[in-house]
Design a protein around this motif. Structure first.
Motif, PDB file in Angstrom:
ATOM      1  N   LEU A   1       0.815  -1.209   0.000  1.00  0.00           N
ATOM      2  CA  LEU A   1       0.000   0.000   0.000  1.00  0.00           C
ATOM      3  C   LEU A   1       0.851   1.262   0.000  1.00  0.00           C
ATOM      4  N   LEU A   2       1.968   1.228   0.715  1.00  0.00           N
ATOM      5  CA  LEU A   2       2.850   2.394   0.800  1.00  0.00           C
ATOM      6  C   LEU A   2       3.889   2.415  -0.310  1.00  0.00           C
ATOM      7  N   ASP A   3       3.984   1.308  -1.058  1.00  0.00           N
ATOM      8  CA  ASP A   3       5.018   1.147  -2.081  1.00  0.00           C
ATOM      9  C   ASP A   3       6.406   1.420  -1.493  1.00  0.00           C
TER      10      ASP A   3
ATOM     11  N   LYS B   1      -7.778  -5.889   9.616  1.00  0.00           N
ATOM     12  CA  LYS B   1      -9.236  -5.911   9.769  1.00  0.00           C
ATOM     13  C   LYS B   1      -9.715  -4.738  10.609  1.00  0.00           C
ATOM     14  N   VAL B   2      -9.055  -4.487  11.722  1.00  0.00           N
ATOM     15  CA  VAL B   2      -9.470  -3.405  12.619  1.00  0.00           C
ATOM     16  C   VAL B   2      -9.380  -2.048  11.927  1.00  0.00           C
ATOM     17  N   PHE B   3      -8.277  -1.792  11.259  1.00  0.00           N
ATOM     18  CA  PHE B   3      -8.065  -0.477  10.654  1.00  0.00           C
ATOM     19  C   PHE B   3      -8.561  -0.391   9.208  1.00  0.00           C
ATOM     20  N   ASN B   4      -9.021  -1.524   8.654  1.00  0.00           N
ATOM     21  CA  ASN B   4      -9.511  -1.532   7.279  1.00  0.00           C
ATOM     22  C   ASN B   4      -8.497  -0.845   6.362  1.00  0.00           C
TER      23      ASN B   4
ATOM     24  N   SER C   1      -8.770   0.399   2.640  1.00  0.00           N
ATOM     25  CA  SER C   1      -9.678   1.489   2.275  1.00  0.00           C
ATOM     26  C   SER C   1      -9.454   2.759   3.083  1.00  0.00           C
ATOM     27  N   ALA C   2      -8.824   2.635   4.234  1.00  0.00           N
ATOM     28  CA  ALA C   2      -8.671   3.788   5.133  1.00  0.00           C
ATOM     29  C   ALA C   2      -7.521   4.692   4.705  1.00  0.00           C
TER      30      ALA C   2
END
Length: 347
Positions: A78-80, A201-204, A207-208
């Motif tokens: 996600l952060l590459d 799961k908690v922080f999604n 999508s967040a």
């Protein structure tokens, strides 16, 4: 080693570019070179040769450990940002090996990817090499497998294994454990490399917003906090073992306190841990609050700010703390051993 004529248009059409692999090896050589002092072969052969120096070791015992980074890799995607997960991979293996009292000797990695992008592979290996430097191990080989159709183009998996050596007479032995022995905590750098399926799961996270500063995390973003590499404890623990009798060591990984601390304890002994003594990191408070996770589940899943616990005699506690702090660890006492079969008593 130079490979000039190896190429296959047919294999490339199927999604595997072998020339990209050669390019990746060339790019990673500078990083690997940082770890190779005294090693007899370079990268590119069919096996890595390691000269075994047994000076001062009368009864050598080899100790091995293997692990991966797990779904923490999703944060890297996600952060590459790919040059720190290699530290995690080494840490998960080297920190296990040191629990026996063994000094890491060498490490090998395995990277499986959907598409071999040489610069990204070299970035991953940069982290592996840094982890090897921190643990005093040589990176003597590895494997990169391009697997189109099995992994998405921009994803990969990373695993590895470490081999260390210890004199049989110096293998950490819990037989002298007794009630009143002290449990010392070595702080973690964060979530390390465990529990990320629950974290995600908690922080999604898919999508967040994980890039914006978070006040509860001291102004760091969620992504930066979660990607913080696992701390490697090899050198401080080796320094401690030179001067103090260590009775037990636990690497606090998946399963948290309840699973990992008992693994080093003698039968009939339990660790009484003072919850108020544990320096819980903000990321765990945030996790518990946002995920409505019960306290016991938190301590049974995450390290809670304690990456490693060490058991020493009460008489050696002050000296042990002094040595560990001199080695750069903010070590502190979190509990003691009691006569019990409960494993861990959190109070």
């Amino acid at each position: 080693m130079a490979i000039h004529n190896s190429q296959s248009a047919s294999y490339a059409a199927a999604g595997v570019d072998i020339t990209a692999g050669y390019r990746a090896v060339e790019l990673m050589k500078a990083h690997i070179g940082r770890t190779m002092a005294g090693v007899e072969t370079g990268i590119g052969g069919f096996g890595g040769l390691f000269p075994l120096d047994l000076t001062g070791i009368s009864k050598p015992v080899l100790v091995s450990g293997t692990d991966g980074v797990g779904t923490k890799l999703k944060i890297a995607f996600l952060l590459d940002k790919h040059n720190t997960v290699g530290i995690d991979c080494v840490a998960m293996c080297a920190n296990d090996v040191i629990c026996c009292g063994a000094k890491p000797l060498f490490f090998l990695d395995y990277i499986a990817c959907g598409k071999n992008i040489p610069e990204r592979i070299a970035s991953i290996v940069e982290g592996v090499a840094e982890g090897c430097v921190q643990s005093g191990a040589a990176l003597i080989g590895g494997e990169t497998a391009e697997m189109p159709g099995f992994y998405p183009v921009n994803e990969y998996d990373l695993a590895g294994f470490c081999v260390g050596v210890v004199d049989r007479d110096r293998v950490i032995n819990n037989e002298t454990m007794e009630a009143g022995d002290v449990v010392i905590a070595l702080p973690s750098s964060g979530v390390h490399s465990n529990g990320f399926s629950l974290v995600r799961k908690v922080f999604n996270v898919e999508s967040a917003d994980i890039l914006s500063p978070v006040q509860a995390l001291g102004g760091k973003s969620l992504g930066e906090t979660l990607l913080t590499p696992t701390k490697i404890y090899v050198k401080p623990v080796l320094a401690l073992m030179e001067q103090v009798t260590v009775k037990g060591i636990s690497h606090i990984t998946g399963g948290g306190f309840y699973e990992n601390i008992p693994r080093c304890l003698k039968a009939g002994m339990s660790a009484k841990i003072e919850k108020d003594a544990v320096k819980i990191l903000p990321i765990f408070d945030l996790l518990a609050k946002q995920g409505a996770i019960p306290e016991r589940d938190m301590f049974n899943t995450f390290n809670m700010g304690v990456g490693m616990s060490i058991v020493v005699s009460k008489n050696d506690a002050d000296k042990a703390l002094e040595i560990l702090r001199a080695a750069g660890e903010d070590a502190y006492i979190i509990g003691e051993l009691i006569a019990s079969d409960e494993g861990v008593v959190l109070c």
